[in-house]
Design a protein around this motif. Structure first.
Motif, mmCIF file in Angstrom:
data_model
loop_
_atom_site.group_PDB
_atom_site.id
_atom_site.type_symbol
_atom_site.label_atom_id
_atom_site.label_comp_id
_atom_site.label_asym_id
_atom_site.label_seq_id
_atom_site.Cartn_x
_atom_site.Cartn_y
_atom_site.Cartn_z
ATOM 1 N N UNK A 1 80.590 50.380 3.429
ATOM 2 C CA UNK A 1 79.383 49.652 3.022
ATOM 3 C C UNK A 1 78.892 48.726 4.142
ATOM 4 N N UNK A 2 79.841 48.001 4.787
ATOM 5 C CA UNK A 2 79.475 47.097 5.865
ATOM 6 C C UNK A 2 78.857 47.860 7.028
ATOM 7 N N UNK A 8 71.613 49.200 9.487
ATOM 8 C CA UNK A 8 70.280 48.676 9.211
ATOM 9 C C UNK A 8 69.974 47.465 10.091
ATOM 10 N N UNK A 9 71.012 46.634 10.323
ATOM 11 C CA UNK A 9 70.829 45.485 11.209
ATOM 12 C C UNK A 9 70.427 45.911 12.606
ATOM 13 N N UNK A 10 71.012 46.996 13.070
ATOM 14 C CA UNK A 10 70.673 47.529 14.393
ATOM 15 C C UNK A 10 69.250 48.057 14.418
ATOM 16 N N UNK A 11 68.855 48.743 13.341
ATOM 17 C CA UNK A 11 67.480 49.265 13.243
ATOM 18 C C UNK A 11 66.474 48.112 13.229
ATOM 19 N N UNK A 12 66.758 47.083 12.416
ATOM 20 C CA UNK A 12 65.857 45.928 12.342
ATOM 21 C C UNK A 12 65.761 45.223 13.694
ATOM 22 N N UNK A 106 70.253 41.601 3.616
ATOM 23 C CA UNK A 106 71.590 41.834 4.165
ATOM 24 C C UNK A 106 71.502 42.516 5.529
ATOM 25 N N UNK A 107 70.532 43.427 5.676
ATOM 26 C CA UNK A 107 70.323 44.054 6.976
ATOM 27 C C UNK A 107 69.909 43.034 8.022
ATOM 28 N N UNK A 108 69.045 42.089 7.622
ATOM 29 C CA UNK A 108 68.616 41.019 8.521
ATOM 30 C C UNK A 108 69.824 40.185 8.956
ATOM 31 N N UNK A 109 70.741 39.943 8.015
ATOM 32 C CA UNK A 109 71.940 39.168 8.337
ATOM 33 C C UNK A 109 72.709 39.809 9.481
ATOM 34 N N UNK A 149 82.267 37.292 12.180
ATOM 35 C CA UNK A 149 80.850 37.630 12.093
ATOM 36 C C UNK A 149 80.001 36.786 13.046
ATOM 37 N N UNK A 150 80.466 35.580 13.390
ATOM 38 C CA UNK A 150 79.628 34.644 14.124
ATOM 39 C C UNK A 150 80.078 34.432 15.573
ATOM 40 N N UNK A 151 80.993 35.247 16.066
ATOM 41 C CA UNK A 151 81.466 35.066 17.433
ATOM 42 C C UNK A 151 80.366 35.321 18.459
#
Length: 309
Positions: A1-2, A8-12, A106-109, A149-151
């Motif tokens: 799922x992640x 999607x994050x990469x696409x955005x 979530x994709x934006x995140x 996630x924030x490194x």
């Protein structure tokens, strides 16, 4: 799922980076992205608006059935289903479409939390090596205890401490380094404000921090938008709509409190744009208009049948 959300994050990121490159401010880039997202998701919005208008249109008949079979819930449910089939209405059709914006959020995140790999699309192995290297620079806040996630965000926040090292120049081209610097300098909510949209509100606690405004506005804007939209359509809250009205705003506020402020800022922009969109669509898809159109089609069908005779 992640992995799906990361995709999607990469696409955005492919959309966010060109916008940012032009405007040089991530807040403005998010507003433009939110507008583009609304345009792309417009068919889903129309479907949701139609569903709400249809439910409002049938409320009188629904009440009649409930009153007639108030002592027989099984029969009432059967008659409700017959009503929906006769009118061609799916009472739950608006529920799924209301989840789509959350999936986009979530994709934006993932686009914001991994700015080096998902927004700038730098080589993942080199980015990971840079994170490991930065962890060993004296005085750097980046360490092994930082949320995974924030490194990349921490590297971006402290890029001034690593930019002049031979390691970085051996990993990235001068153009890539310039892009990283440009991105790192563009996350202030307002130029020179010092309010970085890369900061996570929960880091500062719920009270006494400006960043708390982000999750609060997420919740308030979501609830107000849903209430006003339902009033426009004369819709009564029931079933999944009642649950969504409280659950989705609370969930969005919790996410906005737990992730970089840029994610919550996007949600606020998207919600307010959605309210404007709903007001405009209401002029075309509302119970009164839909009933009038249905009656007009019915009259036209009768006239057509009479001509055939």
């Amino acid at each position: 799922m992640m992995a799906i959300f990361n995709f999607f994050g990469s696409i955005f990121g492919y959309v966010l980076w060109p916008i940012f490159y032009v405007v040089q401010n991530y807040g403005i880039a998010i507003i433009i992205f939110a507008i583009l997202a609304k345009i792309v998701l417009f068919p889903f919005s129309i479907k949701q608006q139609k569903a709400m208008a249809n439910n409002a249109r049938l409320q009188k008949k629904q009440k009649e059935i409930q009153e007639k079979y108030k002592n027989n819930k099984v029969k009432a449910n059967e008659e409700m289903q017959k009503l929906y089939q006769k009118e061609g209405v799916n009472p739950s059709s608006g529920c799924l479409t209301s989840i789509v914006p959350m999936l986009v959020m979530l994709g934006i995140f993932y686009s914001i939390s991994s700015p080096l790999t998902n927004t700038l699309h730098l080589n993942a192995d080199l980015v990971n090596s840079t994170v490991t290297y930065a962890q060993h620079i004296p005085g750097m806040p980046l360490h092994s205890g930082v949320n995974t996630y924030y490194q990349q965000i921490e590297v971006l926040n402290n890029f001034g401490a690593v930019i002049n090292t031979d390691f970085v120049h051996n990993c990235f081209t001068q153009a890539e380094i310039s892009h990283i610097e440009m991105l790192a300098n563009g996350f202030d909510l307002f130029p020179g404000s010092g309010i970085s949209m890369l900061q996570v509100p929960s880091t500062y606690g719920f009270f006494g921090s400006f960043y708390t405004i982000i999750p609060v506005l997420c919740f308030v804007s979501s609830v107000v938008t849903q209430i006003l939209t339902m009033k426009l359509n004369g819709t009564q809250m029931q079933g999944c709509m009642m649950a969504m009205m409280l659950a989705m705003p609370l969930f969005s506020a919790y996410i906005a409190y737990s992730v970089p402020a840029a994610v919550g800022f996007y949600w606020i922009c998207s919600t307010l744009l959605g309210l404007v969109q709903s007001i405009v669509m209401h002029k075309f898809y509302n119970p009164v208009t839909m009933i009038a159109n249905q009656e007009a089609r019915h009259v036209a069908l009768l006239e057509q049948n009479e001509r055939k005779l």
